[in-house]
Design a protein around this motif. Structure first.
Motif, mmCIF file in Angstrom:
data_model
loop_
_atom_site.group_PDB
_atom_site.id
_atom_site.type_symbol
_atom_site.label_atom_id
_atom_site.label_comp_id
_atom_site.label_asym_id
_atom_site.label_seq_id
_atom_site.Cartn_x
_atom_site.Cartn_y
_atom_site.Cartn_z
ATOM 1 N N SER A 1 0.855 -1.175 0.000
ATOM 2 C CA SER A 1 0.000 0.000 0.000
ATOM 3 C C SER A 1 0.895 1.229 0.000
ATOM 4 N N THR A 2 0.311 2.373 0.282
ATOM 5 C CA THR A 2 1.070 3.611 0.438
ATOM 6 C C THR A 2 0.532 4.370 1.641
ATOM 7 N N ILE A 3 1.400 5.148 2.242
ATOM 8 C CA ILE A 3 1.004 6.075 3.301
ATOM 9 C C ILE A 3 1.048 7.463 2.675
ATOM 10 N N SER B 1 4.153 10.626 -0.381
ATOM 11 C CA SER B 1 3.631 9.260 -0.431
ATOM 12 C C SER B 1 4.781 8.290 -0.204
ATOM 13 N N VAL C 1 -4.845 1.975 5.993
ATOM 14 C CA VAL C 1 -4.425 1.900 4.591
ATOM 15 C C VAL C 1 -5.309 0.915 3.829
ATOM 16 N N THR D 1 -9.783 -2.109 3.728
ATOM 17 C CA THR D 1 -9.226 -1.106 4.623
ATOM 18 C C THR D 1 -8.750 -1.813 5.881
#
Length: 145
Positions: free
Chosen positions: A29-31, A56, A89, A95
């Motif tokens: 995923s990405t933050i 990101s 995330v 989710t």
């Protein structure tokens, strides 16, 4: 089981197999609104993430056991060097809430060792991430930015 977000050397599958043998790779995923940085002391820098509007950070997501978390706590120097923060995330359309280690305040920008950087690079390859964010973070550390 608990979700754990890796953005540094714990992206490296080979390293995680040794350190956390029960850990299972759960996805990527990405933050958002964070950036990868290298912080530490004059000897060397280690990865952390810091808030950055528009930034990101690619992250690998692991499912870990309590024993894995205890091994990570020791490796990460929790709670002195790193604290824990929970992020929400998206992973494969789901989710999830996942824990990440973030460096405690008071550390300066520092250059990572080549070995450490290569370990993270291998992890980026393990997860199929583009290497530009990693190289950008290393470049900023070299410039002292």
């Amino acid at each position: 089981m608990k979700y754990y977000l890796a953005y540094g050397s714990n992206l490296n599958v080979r390293q995680m197999r040794r350190r956390c043998p029960q850990a299972v790779r759960a996805g990527a995923s990405t933050i958002k609104d964070y950036e990868l940085v290298f912080l530490g002391n004059s000897r060397s820098g280690v990865a952390s993430i810091v808030p950055c509007a528009g930034g990101s950070v690619p992250v690998g997501i692991w499912e870990i056991t309590l024993g894995d978390e205890q091994a990570l706590d020791q490796y990460e120097g929790f709670p002195w060097l790193y604290k824990k923060k929970t992020f929400t995330v998206q992973v494969d359309g789901r989710t999830v809430n996942a824990m990440a280690y973030i460096m405690t305040p008071g550390h300066q920008t520092a250059i990572p060792s080549q070995y450490y950087l290569d370990t993270i690079l291998e992890g980026y390859e393990d997860f199929g991430f583009p290497i530009a964010p990693l190289l950008d973070a290393a470049d900023r550390a070299e410039r002292g930015a």
